[in-house]
Design a protein around this motif. Structure first.
Motif, short mmCIF file in Angstrom:
data_model
loop_
_atom_site.label_atom_id
_atom_site.label_comp_id
_atom_site.label_asym_id
_atom_site.label_seq_id
_atom_site.Cartn_x
_atom_site.Cartn_y
_atom_site.Cartn_z
N VAL A 229 0.85 -1.18 0.00
CA VAL A 229 0.00 0.00 0.00
C VAL A 229 0.89 1.24 0.00
O VAL A 229 1.85 1.31 0.77
CB VAL A 229 -0.91 0.01 1.25
N PRO A 230 0.62 2.22 -0.86
CA PRO A 230 1.45 3.43 -0.90
C PRO A 230 1.56 4.09 0.47
O PRO A 230 0.61 4.10 1.26
CB PRO A 230 0.69 4.33 -1.88
N ALA A 231 2.74 4.65 0.74
CA ALA A 231 3.03 5.21 2.06
C ALA A 231 2.12 6.37 2.42
O ALA A 231 1.85 6.61 3.60
CB ALA A 231 4.49 5.66 2.11
N ASP A 232 1.61 7.08 1.43
CA ASP A 232 0.79 8.26 1.73
C ASP A 232 -0.69 7.93 1.84
O ASP A 232 -1.52 8.83 1.99
CB ASP A 232 1.01 9.33 0.65
N ALA A 233 -1.04 6.65 1.78
CA ALA A 233 -2.45 6.26 1.87
C ALA A 233 -2.94 6.38 3.31
O ALA A 233 -2.26 5.95 4.26
CB ALA A 233 -2.64 4.84 1.37
N GLY B 165 10.50 -0.76 -1.41
CA GLY B 165 11.60 -0.10 -2.09
C GLY B 165 12.89 0.02 -1.28
O GLY B 165 13.80 0.74 -1.66
N PHE B 166 12.95 -0.72 -0.16
CA PHE B 166 14.15 -0.69 0.69
C PHE B 166 14.76 -2.08 0.76
O PHE B 166 14.38 -2.89 1.60
CB PHE B 166 13.81 -0.19 2.10
N GLY B 167 15.68 -2.41 -0.13
CA GLY B 167 16.30 -3.71 -0.11
C GLY B 167 15.87 -4.57 -1.28
O GLY B 167 14.91 -4.23 -2.01
N PRO B 168 16.52 -5.72 -1.42
CA PRO B 168 16.30 -6.59 -2.60
C PRO B 168 15.03 -7.40 -2.53
O PRO B 168 14.57 -7.94 -3.54
CB PRO B 168 17.53 -7.50 -2.59
#
Length: 293
Positions: free
Chosen positions: A246-250, A288-291
Motif C-alpha cells: 500500500v502506498p506510504a501516503d495512503a 523499495g528498501f532492499g532486494p
C-alpha cells in the motif's frame, strides 16, 4: 537399504501404537533403541526387539519429568557411547470444544506435547553437538497445522512443536543436527472406538513409521514436515503469499486491504521463507528498501 548400524535412538511414548512401531523399525534397521513409556509396554517392546536379535533398553517414566529424562539419556550415553536419533512421539488427548474445555486440560496437553518434546531434546542436544551429528523428529499433527474441531489444546501444542522444529533446524545445521516433523494418521490407543475396523486396518502405525526412517537417516532433510498415513505421504509447507504493498501516503490502509483482499491471499507464486526475517525482507523490498525475496 537404509541402515542404522552403530547408531543409538531414543523413542518416547514407545510402549504401544506409533512409538512401538517406530522403535521396532529403527531396531530392525540396526539401531540400539531406548524405549520410553509410562508403563510396562516399554518392557514388552524391548523384549520384542531383543527376540528379533536387536539391542534395546526400557526407560519407564514421563517425558515431563526433567530429572528422569536426563537420567535416561545419561544411562544410554554411558552404555552405548552416543545418541544419534531422538523421536519425540509421546502424547495424550483431552478433546473438548474450547467453550467446554477447562484450562487445566489445556495446560496438561501443552505440558506433555510441548515440554515433553523440549525436555528430551534439551537432554540430547549437547551430546549431538559434541559428536557433530543428530537427527530429531517432532510429532506434529494435521490438527495443529490446519486445525480440528474439539482440539484447541492439542492443535496449539502440535503447531508449537513445528515452530520449535523450525528454529532448532536452523540452530543445529552447523552441527549436522537435522530436525524434522511428522504429522501421522494412524490408529492408536488414543483413537480407539472412533472409527470402523476397516479404516483402522488401513491406517496401521507400521504404515507411518517408514516416514520416520526417512527423516532420521544420514541424508535426511532438514525442517521438513511429512504427513503420513495408509502408506501415503505428503509434505506440509508453511508459505507466505506475495501479497500487496500500500502506498506510504495512503490514509485508508485498512479499506485498501479489504478491497484488495483476494489479491492479498492469492497463492500464486507463494514463498516458503527460510527464516523469520524473510518476511521483513519481502515487505521492505516491496516498499523499495532492499532486494526483497
Amino acid at each position: 537399504m537404509i541402515r542404522l548400524d552403530g547408531q543409538v535412538a531414543i523413542v518416547t511414548g514407545a510402549g504401544g501404537g506409533l512409538g512401538r512401531s517406530h522403535a521396532l523399525l529403527l531396531a530392525k534397521r540396526g539401531a540400539k533403541v531406548v524405549v520410553n513409556d509410562m508403563g510396562a509396554g516399554a518392557d514388552a517392546v524391548v523384549a520384542e526387539i531383543k527376540a528379533a536379535g536387536g539391542e534395546a533398553m526400557a526407560a519407564i517414566g514421563s517425558v515431563t519429568d526433567e530429572a528422569f529424562i536426563n537420567a535416561m539419556v545419561k544411562t544410554a550415553h554411558e552404555q552405548w557411547g552416543r545418541i544419534d536419533i531422538l523421536v519425540n512421539n509421546a502424547g495424550i488427548l483431552r478433546d473438548k470444544s474450547f467453550g467446554k474445555m477447562d484450562l487445566d486440560s489445556f495446560r496438561l496437553i501443552l505440558d506433555v506435547h510441548v515440554m515433553g518434546s523440549v525436555i528430551p531434546t534439551k537432554a540430547v542436544w549437547e551430546i549431538m553437538r559434541a559428536q557433530n551429528y543428530g537427527r530429531i523428529v517432532m510429532t506434529s499433527s494435521s490438527s495443529g497445522i490446519f486445525g480440528n474441531f474439539g482440539q484447541a489444546n492439542y492443535s496449539a501444542a502440535k503447531m508449537a512443536v513445528v515452530g520449535f522444529m523450525q528454529t532448532l533446524g536452523l540452530e543445529g545445521e552447523r552441527y549436522n543436527i537435522r530436525v524434522n516433523a511428522l504429522a501421522p494418521t494412524a490408529a492408536t490407543q488414543m483413537m480407539e472406538g472412533l472409527m470402523p475396523q476397516e479404516t483402522v486396518d488401513l491406517i496401521r502405525p507400521e504404515f507411518v513409521s517408514p516416514a520416520v526412517l526417512a527423516l532420521v537417516h544420514a541424508d535426511a532433510p532438514n525442517r521438513t514436515i511429512i504427513c503420513a498415513g495408509a502408506k501415503s505421504f505428503e509434505a506440509a509447507r508453511i508459505s507466505m503469499t506475495r501479497g500487496i504493498h500500500v502506498p506510504a501516503d495512503a490514509d485508508d490502509i485498512a479499506e485498501i486491504l479489504v478491497e484488495r483482499f483476494d489479491e492479498l491471499i492469492d497463492p500464486a507464486n507463494d514463498i516458503v521463507p527460510h527464516q523469520a526475517f524473510d518476511q521483513s525482507k519481502l515487505e521492505l523490498g516491496k516498499a523499495g528498501f532492499g532486494p526483497g525475496i
